[in-house]
Scaffold this motif. Sequence first.
Motif, mmCIF file in Angstrom:
data_model
loop_
_atom_site.group_PDB
_atom_site.id
_atom_site.type_symbol
_atom_site.label_atom_id
_atom_site.label_comp_id
_atom_site.label_asym_id
_atom_site.label_seq_id
_atom_site.Cartn_x
_atom_site.Cartn_y
_atom_site.Cartn_z
ATOM 1 N N GLY A 109 3.606 4.878 -6.829
ATOM 2 C CA GLY A 109 2.969 3.832 -6.487
ATOM 3 C C GLY A 109 3.489 2.809 -5.743
ATOM 4 N N GLY A 110 4.677 2.767 -5.732
ATOM 5 C CA GLY A 110 5.648 1.844 -5.047
ATOM 6 C C GLY A 110 5.424 1.701 -3.681
ATOM 7 N N LYS A 111 5.575 0.503 -2.989
ATOM 8 C CA LYS A 111 5.531 0.433 -1.393
ATOM 9 C C LYS A 111 6.728 0.227 -0.764
ATOM 10 C CE LYS A 111 0.935 -1.864 -1.881
ATOM 11 N NZ LYS A 111 0.083 -0.911 -1.272
ATOM 12 N N SER A 112 6.801 0.745 0.366
ATOM 13 C CA SER A 112 8.094 0.561 1.096
ATOM 14 C C SER A 112 7.618 0.649 2.575
ATOM 15 C CB SER A 112 8.993 1.911 0.937
ATOM 16 O OG SER A 112 8.320 2.833 1.416
ATOM 17 N N LYS A 113 8.520 0.118 3.395
ATOM 18 C CA LYS A 113 8.327 0.150 5.073
ATOM 19 C C LYS A 113 9.009 1.398 5.600
ATOM 20 C CE LYS A 113 7.636 -4.892 5.003
ATOM 21 N NZ LYS A 113 7.711 -6.032 5.762
ATOM 22 N N LYS A 114 8.188 1.832 6.405
ATOM 23 C CA LYS A 114 8.571 3.103 7.269
ATOM 24 C C LYS A 114 8.223 3.170 8.645
ATOM 25 C CE LYS A 114 9.687 6.427 3.403
ATOM 26 N NZ LYS A 114 9.564 7.444 2.903
ATOM 27 N N PHE A 115 8.963 3.805 9.627
ATOM 28 C CA PHE A 115 8.379 4.249 10.852
ATOM 29 C C PHE A 115 7.137 4.833 10.915
ATOM 30 C CE2 PHE A 115 8.127 6.521 14.716
ATOM 31 C CZ PHE A 115 8.188 5.490 15.643
ATOM 32 N N LYS A 116 6.039 4.431 11.601
ATOM 33 C CA LYS A 116 4.948 5.253 11.361
ATOM 34 C C LYS A 116 4.648 5.663 13.076
ATOM 35 C CE LYS A 116 1.812 6.781 8.463
ATOM 36 N NZ LYS A 116 1.806 7.818 7.777
ATOM 37 N N ALA A 117 4.625 6.867 13.460
ATOM 38 C CA ALA A 117 4.518 7.140 15.053
ATOM 39 C C ALA A 117 3.113 7.112 15.196
ATOM 40 C CB ALA A 117 5.174 8.609 15.168
ATOM 41 N N ASP A 118 2.669 6.404 16.268
ATOM 42 C CA ASP A 118 1.360 6.572 16.843
ATOM 43 C C ASP A 118 1.096 7.613 17.821
ATOM 44 O OD1 ASP A 118 0.461 4.569 15.067
ATOM 45 O OD2 ASP A 118 1.228 2.954 16.511
ATOM 46 N N PHE A 119 1.985 7.994 18.613
ATOM 47 C CA PHE A 119 1.954 8.899 19.696
ATOM 48 C C PHE A 119 3.287 9.396 20.058
ATOM 49 C CE2 PHE A 119 1.449 5.091 21.777
ATOM 50 C CZ PHE A 119 2.438 5.123 22.991
ATOM 51 N N THR A 120 3.205 10.413 20.455
ATOM 52 C CA THR A 120 4.542 11.232 21.247
ATOM 53 C C THR A 120 4.297 11.676 22.482
ATOM 54 O OG1 THR A 120 4.996 11.980 18.792
ATOM 55 C CG2 THR A 120 6.435 13.023 20.755
ATOM 56 N N VAL A 121 5.336 11.062 23.392
ATOM 57 C CA VAL A 121 5.354 11.740 24.813
ATOM 58 C C VAL A 121 6.817 12.258 25.297
ATOM 59 C CG1 VAL A 121 3.461 10.035 25.456
ATOM 60 C CG2 VAL A 121 5.993 9.353 25.496
ATOM 61 N N TRP A 122 6.658 12.858 26.339
ATOM 62 C CA TRP A 122 7.847 13.312 26.903
ATOM 63 C C TRP A 122 8.657 12.083 27.802
ATOM 64 C CZ3 TRP A 122 9.840 17.983 25.802
ATOM 65 C CH2 TRP A 122 9.001 18.974 25.303
ATOM 66 N N PHE A 123 9.944 12.462 27.700
ATOM 67 C CA PHE A 123 10.577 11.350 28.785
ATOM 68 C C PHE A 123 11.709 11.998 29.315
ATOM 69 C CE2 PHE A 123 13.206 11.207 25.063
ATOM 70 C CZ PHE A 123 14.571 10.810 25.458
ATOM 71 N N ALA A 124 12.110 11.075 30.323
ATOM 72 C CA ALA A 124 13.283 11.691 31.075
ATOM 73 C C ALA A 124 14.420 10.441 30.973
ATOM 74 C CB ALA A 124 12.971 11.714 32.662
ATOM 75 N N PRO A 125 15.572 10.733 30.568
ATOM 76 C CA PRO A 125 16.482 9.693 30.311
ATOM 77 C C PRO A 125 16.766 9.184 31.620
ATOM 78 C CG PRO A 125 17.332 11.759 29.675
ATOM 79 C CD PRO A 125 16.155 12.106 30.252
ATOM 80 N N LYS A 126 17.307 7.919 31.973
ATOM 81 C CA LYS A 126 17.657 7.223 33.082
ATOM 82 C C LYS A 126 19.165 6.896 33.044
ATOM 83 C CE LYS A 126 16.804 3.459 36.397
ATOM 84 N NZ LYS A 126 18.512 3.407 36.311
ATOM 85 N N ASN A 127 19.835 7.426 33.685
ATOM 86 C CA ASN A 127 21.575 7.006 33.616
ATOM 87 C C ASN A 127 21.529 5.823 34.548
ATOM 88 O OD1 ASN A 127 22.014 9.223 32.087
ATOM 89 N ND2 ASN A 127 22.116 10.605 33.970
ATOM 90 N N ARG A 128 22.504 5.128 34.015
ATOM 91 C CA ARG A 128 23.038 3.839 34.795
ATOM 92 C C ARG A 128 24.368 4.093 35.415
ATOM 93 N NH1 ARG A 128 21.923 0.090 29.615
ATOM 94 N NH2 ARG A 128 19.806 -0.263 30.092
ATOM 95 N N THR A 129 24.649 3.305 36.642
ATOM 96 C CA THR A 129 25.798 3.729 37.416
ATOM 97 C C THR A 129 26.670 2.702 36.539
ATOM 98 O OG1 THR A 129 25.486 1.792 38.803
ATOM 99 C CG2 THR A 129 24.654 3.823 39.381
ATOM 100 N N LEU A 130 28.162 3.036 36.866
ATOM 101 C CA LEU A 130 29.297 2.203 36.126
ATOM 102 C C LEU A 130 29.022 0.577 36.640
ATOM 103 C CD1 LEU A 130 31.520 3.133 34.641
ATOM 104 C CD2 LEU A 130 33.050 3.285 36.469
ATOM 105 N N ASP A 131 28.734 0.402 37.719
ATOM 106 C CA ASP A 131 28.444 -0.977 38.168
ATOM 107 C C ASP A 131 27.201 -1.749 37.316
ATOM 108 O OD1 ASP A 131 30.408 -0.859 39.990
ATOM 109 O OD2 ASP A 131 28.999 -0.693 41.746
ATOM 110 N N GLN A 132 26.285 -0.885 37.004
ATOM 111 C CA GLN A 132 25.137 -1.392 36.433
ATOM 112 C C GLN A 132 25.513 -1.598 34.915
ATOM 113 O OE1 GLN A 132 22.167 1.586 36.893
ATOM 114 N NE2 GLN A 132 21.235 0.536 38.615
ATOM 115 N N LYS A 133 26.489 -0.646 34.376
ATOM 116 C CA LYS A 133 26.913 -0.990 33.046
ATOM 117 C C LYS A 133 27.819 -2.203 32.762
ATOM 118 C CE LYS A 133 26.953 4.101 31.836
ATOM 119 N NZ LYS A 133 27.803 4.992 31.264
ATOM 120 N N TYR A 134 28.785 -2.423 33.795
ATOM 121 C CA TYR A 134 29.474 -3.793 33.770
ATOM 122 C C TYR A 134 28.772 -5.028 33.839
ATOM 123 C CZ TYR A 134 33.394 -0.702 34.401
ATOM 124 O OH TYR A 134 34.736 0.312 34.030
#
Length: 111
Positions: free
Chosen positions: A27-52
């Motif tokens: 009966g205790g309450k706690s805070k947790k991540f609750k997902a509302d929806f899931t989608v596919w994604f593509a990671p975007k890579n940064r160039t070295l200049d962008q990282k700097y």
Amino acid sequence: MRKIKPSEFNRKVSFGDIKTVTNPNTGGKSKKFKADFTVWFAPKNRTLDQKYELVGTDFEDTKVIIVRHKSAVADKQMALIDSVQYDIIDYSPDETNALLGFDYVTLKRRS
């Protein structure tokens, strides 16, 4: 803007918020991540200049992902990728009239 292939969308991300949940056993309450929806994604890579360029800014330890345009992402505060929680730092929606729009989401790992 670079052309994004459908095959690049090969990982899943869940968007949601922190919500208070009740443990059915205690009966205790706690805070947790609750997902509302899931989608596919593509990671975007940064160039070295962008990282700097990001060193010393709020975006220093962030990652950018690309998702198909979905306006519901704007209302979310967190994302979950491979059981790792991320805060949504920036959401850049595609505001063109393109048939296939893509949104850029900047994430920062929760500590």
